[in-house]
Design a protein around this motif. Structure first.
Motif, PDB file in Angstrom:
ATOM      1  N   GLN A 122       0.632  -1.257   0.120  1.00 55.10           N
ATOM      2  CA  GLN A 122       0.053   0.047  -0.046  1.00 55.10           C
ATOM      3  C   GLN A 122       0.853   1.261   0.015  1.00 55.10           C
ATOM      4  O   GLN A 122       1.756   1.259   0.716  1.00 55.10           O
ATOM      5  CB  GLN A 122      -0.997  -0.097   1.295  1.00 55.10           C
ATOM      6  CG  GLN A 122      -1.713   1.323   1.513  1.00 55.10           C
ATOM      7  CD  GLN A 122      -2.300   1.349   2.744  1.00 55.10           C
ATOM      8  OE1 GLN A 122      -3.127   0.224   3.210  1.00 55.10           O
ATOM      9  NE2 GLN A 122      -2.292   2.352   3.376  1.00 55.10           N
ATOM     10  N   VAL A 123       0.687   2.127  -1.058  1.00 54.57           N
ATOM     11  CA  VAL A 123       1.221   3.622  -0.903  1.00 54.57           C
ATOM     12  C   VAL A 123       0.222   4.480  -1.047  1.00 54.57           C
ATOM     13  O   VAL A 123      -0.922   4.376  -1.215  1.00 54.57           O
ATOM     14  CB  VAL A 123       2.015   3.455  -2.255  1.00 54.57           C
ATOM     15  CG1 VAL A 123       2.992   2.101  -2.511  1.00 54.57           C
ATOM     16  CG2 VAL A 123       1.443   3.539  -3.628  1.00 54.57           C
ATOM     17  N   TRP A 124       1.068   5.932  -0.921  1.00 55.29           N
ATOM     18  CA  TRP A 124       0.100   6.893  -0.953  1.00 55.29           C
ATOM     19  C   TRP A 124       0.670   7.806  -2.114  1.00 55.29           C
ATOM     20  O   TRP A 124       1.948   7.942  -2.275  1.00 55.29           O
ATOM     21  CB  TRP A 124       0.441   7.917   0.434  1.00 55.29           C
ATOM     22  CG  TRP A 124      -1.134   8.173   1.140  1.00 55.29           C
ATOM     23  CD1 TRP A 124      -1.314   9.680   1.290  1.00 55.29           C
ATOM     24  CD2 TRP A 124      -2.112   7.364   1.835  1.00 55.29           C
ATOM     25  NE1 TRP A 124      -2.453   9.493   1.993  1.00 55.29           N
ATOM     26  CE2 TRP A 124      -2.994   8.308   2.190  1.00 55.29           C
ATOM     27  CE3 TRP A 124      -2.170   6.116   2.022  1.00 55.29           C
ATOM     28  CZ2 TRP A 124      -4.066   7.749   2.941  1.00 55.29           C
ATOM     29  CZ3 TRP A 124      -3.339   5.328   2.507  1.00 55.29           C
ATOM     30  CH2 TRP A 124      -4.340   6.473   3.017  1.00 55.29           C
ATOM     31  N   GLU A 169       3.901   8.672   5.830  1.00 48.71           N
ATOM     32  CA  GLU A 169       3.622   7.719   7.341  1.00 48.71           C
ATOM     33  C   GLU A 169       2.720   6.463   6.575  1.00 48.71           C
ATOM     34  O   GLU A 169       2.908   5.357   6.994  1.00 48.71           O
ATOM     35  CB  GLU A 169       2.859   8.250   8.270  1.00 48.71           C
ATOM     36  CG  GLU A 169       3.744   9.258   9.206  1.00 48.71           C
ATOM     37  CD  GLU A 169       4.716   8.273  10.009  1.00 48.71           C
ATOM     38  OE1 GLU A 169       4.841   7.259  10.108  1.00 48.71           O
ATOM     39  OE2 GLU A 169       5.696   8.838  10.603  1.00 48.71           O
ATOM     40  N   HIS A 170       1.713   6.971   5.727  1.00 49.19           N
ATOM     41  CA  HIS A 170       0.695   5.874   5.140  1.00 49.19           C
ATOM     42  C   HIS A 170       1.410   5.107   4.233  1.00 49.19           C
ATOM     43  O   HIS A 170       0.597   4.220   3.982  1.00 49.19           O
ATOM     44  CB  HIS A 170      -0.467   6.456   4.840  1.00 49.19           C
ATOM     45  CG  HIS A 170      -1.314   7.053   5.864  1.00 49.19           C
ATOM     46  ND1 HIS A 170      -1.263   8.177   6.534  1.00 49.19           N
ATOM     47  CD2 HIS A 170      -2.265   6.267   6.645  1.00 49.19           C
ATOM     48  CE1 HIS A 170      -2.159   8.202   7.447  1.00 49.19           C
ATOM     49  NE2 HIS A 170      -2.772   7.516   7.647  1.00 49.19           N
ATOM     50  N   THR A 171       2.374   5.265   3.640  1.00 41.56           N
ATOM     51  CA  THR A 171       2.988   4.173   2.810  1.00 41.56           C
ATOM     52  C   THR A 171       3.718   3.152   3.551  1.00 41.56           C
ATOM     53  O   THR A 171       4.780   3.384   4.329  1.00 41.56           O
ATOM     54  CB  THR A 171       3.972   4.968   1.713  1.00 41.56           C
ATOM     55  OG1 THR A 171       3.110   6.085   0.922  1.00 41.56           O
ATOM     56  CG2 THR A 171       4.685   4.272   0.927  1.00 41.56           C
ATOM     57  N   GLU A 172       3.261   1.984   2.991  1.00 38.58           N
ATOM     58  CA  GLU A 172       3.910   0.714   3.595  1.00 38.58           C
ATOM     59  C   GLU A 172       5.393   0.707   2.971  1.00 38.58           C
ATOM     60  O   GLU A 172       5.707   1.022   2.049  1.00 38.58           O
ATOM     61  CB  GLU A 172       3.253  -0.363   3.161  1.00 38.58           C
ATOM     62  CG  GLU A 172       2.268  -0.852   4.058  1.00 38.58           C
ATOM     63  CD  GLU A 172       1.253  -1.807   3.603  1.00 38.58           C
ATOM     64  OE1 GLU A 172       0.362  -2.463   4.456  1.00 38.58           O
ATOM     65  OE2 GLU A 172       1.512  -2.720   2.431  1.00 38.58           O
ATOM     66  N   TYR A 173       6.303   0.401   3.908  1.00 38.95           N
ATOM     67  CA  TYR A 173       7.762  -0.043   3.500  1.00 38.95           C
ATOM     68  C   TYR A 173       8.539   1.180   3.111  1.00 38.95           C
ATOM     69  O   TYR A 173       9.587   1.241   2.580  1.00 38.95           O
ATOM     70  CB  TYR A 173       8.107  -1.072   2.462  1.00 38.95           C
ATOM     71  CG  TYR A 173       7.428  -2.322   2.637  1.00 38.95           C
ATOM     72  CD1 TYR A 173       8.130  -3.266   3.571  1.00 38.95           C
ATOM     73  CD2 TYR A 173       6.325  -2.677   2.058  1.00 38.95           C
ATOM     74  CE1 TYR A 173       7.582  -4.543   3.677  1.00 38.95           C
ATOM     75  CE2 TYR A 173       5.516  -4.040   2.491  1.00 38.95           C
ATOM     76  CZ  TYR A 173       6.297  -4.924   3.258  1.00 38.95           C
ATOM     77  OH  TYR A 173       5.647  -6.170   3.543  1.00 38.95           O
ATOM     78  N   GLY A 174       7.972   2.523   3.394  1.00 38.76           N
ATOM     79  CA  GLY A 174       8.567   3.805   2.953  1.00 38.76           C
ATOM     80  C   GLY A 174       9.958   3.966   3.609  1.00 38.76           C
ATOM     81  O   GLY A 174      10.879   4.366   2.805  1.00 38.76           O
ATOM     82  N   GLU A 175      10.159   3.680   4.739  1.00 32.89           N
ATOM     83  CA  GLU A 175      11.334   3.728   5.314  1.00 32.89           C
ATOM     84  C   GLU A 175      12.451   2.641   4.803  1.00 32.89           C
ATOM     85  O   GLU A 175      13.515   3.194   4.626  1.00 32.89           O
ATOM     86  CB  GLU A 175      11.120   3.577   6.827  1.00 32.89           C
ATOM     87  CG  GLU A 175      12.348   4.013   8.182  1.00 32.89           C
ATOM     88  CD  GLU A 175      12.185   3.852   9.230  1.00 32.89           C
ATOM     89  OE1 GLU A 175      11.686   4.688   9.958  1.00 32.89           O
ATOM     90  OE2 GLU A 175      12.808   2.747   9.805  1.00 32.89           O
ATOM     91  N   ASP A 176      11.772   1.418   4.615  1.00 29.58           N
ATOM     92  CA  ASP A 176      12.812   0.488   3.946  1.00 29.58           C
ATOM     93  C   ASP A 176      13.305   0.926   2.558  1.00 29.58           C
ATOM     94  O   ASP A 176      14.659   0.813   2.448  1.00 29.58           O
ATOM     95  CB  ASP A 176      11.995  -0.854   3.787  1.00 29.58           C
ATOM     96  CG  ASP A 176      11.504  -1.435   5.122  1.00 29.58           C
ATOM     97  OD1 ASP A 176      12.512  -1.591   5.954  1.00 29.58           O
ATOM     98  OD2 ASP A 176      10.208  -1.430   5.260  1.00 29.58           O
ATOM     99  N   ILE A 177      12.548   1.592   1.834  1.00 36.68           N
ATOM    100  CA  ILE A 177      13.015   2.049   0.474  1.00 36.68           C
ATOM    101  C   ILE A 177      13.992   3.041   0.612  1.00 36.68           C
ATOM    102  O   ILE A 177      15.051   3.029  -0.048  1.00 36.68           O
ATOM    103  CB  ILE A 177      11.551   2.562  -0.393  1.00 36.68           C
ATOM    104  CG1 ILE A 177      10.948   1.581  -0.676  1.00 36.68           C
ATOM    105  CG2 ILE A 177      12.315   3.319  -1.619  1.00 36.68           C
ATOM    106  CD1 ILE A 177       9.387   1.905  -1.173  1.00 36.68           C
ATOM    107  N   PHE A 178      13.677   4.185   1.706  1.00 32.68           N
ATOM    108  CA  PHE A 178      14.803   5.092   2.001  1.00 32.68           C
ATOM    109  C   PHE A 178      15.994   4.229   2.503  1.00 32.68           C
ATOM    110  O   PHE A 178      17.362   4.916   2.045  1.00 32.68           O
ATOM    111  CB  PHE A 178      14.375   6.140   3.151  1.00 32.68           C
ATOM    112  CG  PHE A 178      13.665   7.267   2.350  1.00 32.68           C
ATOM    113  CD1 PHE A 178      14.403   8.413   2.145  1.00 32.68           C
ATOM    114  CD2 PHE A 178      12.437   7.176   2.160  1.00 32.68           C
ATOM    115  CE1 PHE A 178      13.928   9.616   1.524  1.00 32.68           C
ATOM    116  CE2 PHE A 178      11.780   8.229   1.678  1.00 32.68           C
ATOM    117  CZ  PHE A 178      12.484   9.443   1.106  1.00 32.68           C
ATOM    118  N   LYS A 179      16.090   3.561   3.322  1.00 29.21           N
ATOM    119  CA  LYS A 179      17.130   2.562   3.921  1.00 29.21           C
ATOM    120  C   LYS A 179      17.838   1.956   2.578  1.00 29.21           C
ATOM    121  O   LYS A 179      19.263   2.092   2.513  1.00 29.21           O
ATOM    122  CB  LYS A 179      16.792   1.621   4.799  1.00 29.21           C
ATOM    123  CG  LYS A 179      16.357   2.095   6.544  1.00 29.21           C
ATOM    124  CD  LYS A 179      16.149   0.828   7.076  1.00 29.21           C
ATOM    125  CE  LYS A 179      15.874   1.254   8.539  1.00 29.21           C
ATOM    126  NZ  LYS A 179      14.923   0.238   9.272  1.00 29.21           N
TER     127      LYS A 179
END
Lengths: 190, 315
Positions: A122-124, A169-179
């Motif tokens: 799920q993404v925003w 915040e509402h995008t799943e795996y958002g932080e993982d993509i940045f990592k």
């Protein structure tokens, strides 16, 4: 690790800065008119923004210059991503179906940027425009129901584009993509 | 991660050098301005004077409770009773940006008056990141002019001090908890208050209706959350729409206004998903609003829009 955020006038430009800061990256928001020569960084984010890619691509300032000269990774988000495809000879323009808010993205092919991301996720979104034709030098690797080009990468250079917003915040795996992007920057760090 | 202790220490040092005289702080009683007040008071002590403005568009009992709370926390506070002044400025203001600008200008005029009295040079505000982001400028589009940023007059005399400018609500709450502020969890309430929860021209009469509706929404949702029926939303309120519809009350035709209930989940206010409130709770709210104000309201709807494409408040 030093990754700056190029401000193209997005609602979530400052969120990109926050995500990087939380991941202990040295970061600053810079105007897109900053000369390339003034950049001493290990990576760049080209933020999203209000300019329309069709008529207002010039409002993205020196973004083209960054793509010409950078030997470090660059990730374009939303209009930043559209600009990248346009700059390398693709086409971009009004989306057949603009997407706002919640959407599901399907990964077509593995990519370093999406390592650990489970498809569909799920993404925003928040875009009026989209990439129409991908340049030959780029490979598309994700889509949504209404948008064929949700994530793509240059075939040789460490340049990535995502149509959705991994920084909210509402995008799943958002932080993982940045990592993952930070890991890619680390590989290129001199 | 965000470290509130580091933020507080660095901010206090910076505020000590930035403010070399007397300052006033605009205290709405919300989380942002209360945290800013405590932070600045730690830096400059009794050179800080608080002003709370009762705009006439505050929630039920709010101004009274805010004044008590801030005085308990040691803020040297004055309350400006300005309902009439705001009401006059808002006459004929229908478009949301016109309302926001009228409100922003009125706030500054009041702060200027207080600042003159005590010879203050600085105005401290609890501005946070979404306020200036949404207010736009240069490449960034104006989504809504926040009263404390985009709606400020160009010719103001006071110098702005905004220690929370780079923070979002979740981070402000962390700072608030670290500083021991009891209202750190309070839901957001916009500076223009109920004036932007009345679609169309705001009047004090309409403010009464939306104030009661907001009170009912808050009370019922807080109760439902306490009883474990649902998670307490991040922000929850009522909007008074100008839509009139036909109803039937006691075998008689009614023609009243429509109230919309809005509740969202968010972390930072920059994206939001509408709250999945159980139907029994929505029904209870609907019955209570229409039975409390039968001559005004005969229809209640629920807003199921995320942000984007919507925003949290309607205006």
């Amino acid at each position: 690790m030093k990754i700056f955020v190029v401000d193209n006038g997005g609602q979530w430009t400052h969120r990109e800065w926050r995500v990087l800061k939380y991941l202990d990256v040295e970061t600053e928001i810079i105007p897109n008119t900053t000369p390339f020569e003034d950049l001493d960084v290990d990576g760049l984010i080209l933020s999203g923004g209000a300019p329309r890619i069709g008529e207002e691509a010039l409002m993205l300032g020196n973004s083209g210059d960054y793509l010409d000269k950078a030997e470090f990774p660059i990730m374009g988000i939303c209009v930043g991503a559209q600009f990248m495809a346009l700059y390398y000879g693709g086409t971009a323009g009004p989306a057949t179906v603009p997407e706002f808010g919640k959407t599901s993205v399907i990964i077509e092919e593995e990519n370093e940027l999406f390592e650990g991301v489970i498809s569909p996720f799920q993404v925003w979104e928040s875009h009026n425009d989209e990439v129409k034709i991908m340049p030959d030098t780029f490979k598309n690797f994700a889509h949504s129901k209404d948008c064929a080009h949700q994530a793509f990468a240059h075939k040789e250079k460490p340049f990535y584009g995502v149509q959705f917003h991994p920084e909210v915040e509402h995008t799943e795996y958002g932080e993982d993509i940045f990592k993952n992007f930070i890991k890619i920057c680390a590989k290129y760090k001199k | 991660m965000f470290d509130p202790e580091k933020f507080v220490n660095e901010s206090i040092e910076k505020l000590k050098t930035d403010i070399d005289g007397t300052a006033i702080i605009a205290c709405s009683g919300g989380v942002d301005s209360t945290v800013a007040a405590v932070l600045v008071a730690r830096a400059i002590g009794d050179r800080l004077y608080g002003v709370h403005v009762d705009t006439g568009y505050m929630r039920k009992n709010e101004s009274k409770e805010v004044a008590e709370l801030l005085r308990d926390m040691g803020v040297n506070l004055q309350v400006a009773e300005a309902a009439e002044e705001f009401s006059k400025e808002l006459e004929g203001a229908v478009e949301p940006e016109a309302k926001r600008k009228a409100i922003g200008h009125t706030f500054i005029r009041i702060f200027d008056r207080y600042a003159k009295d005590i010879d203050a040079k600085y105005l401290v505000q609890g501005t946070i990141a979404p306020d200036w982001i949404e207010s736009g400028g240069d490449l960034r589009d104006v989504i809504k002019s926040h009263h404390n940023v985009g709606a400020l007059p160009k010719d103001m005399n006071l110098k702005l001090v905004e220690p929370l400018r780079d923070l979002y609500k979740d981070e402000v709450r962390k700072v608030g908890r670290y500083l021991g502020i009891s209202i750190s969890e309070k839901q957001p309430f916009p500076g223009p208050g109920l004036a932007i929860r009345i679609i169309g021209e705001p009047t004090l009469e309409k403010a009464e209706i939306v104030r009661e509706a907001c009170f009912i929404v808050e009370e019922e949702l807080e109760l439902a959350a306490k009883e474990g029926k649902m998670e307490l939303p991040w922000q929850y309120f009522a909007v008074l729409t100008p839509i009139q519809t036909v109803g039937v009350q006691g075998d008689v035709r009614a023609y009243g206004y429509t109230v919309c209930v809005r509740a969202v989940q968010s972390i930072d206010g920059m994206t939001a998903a509408y709250s999945k409130i159980p139907h029994e709770v929505l029904e209870k709210i609907s019955i209570r609003i229409t039975n409390t104000m039968p001559d005004k309201i005969n229809r209640v709807v629920y807003d199921i829009t995320n942000k984007p494409p919507g925003t949290i408040e309607w205006e």
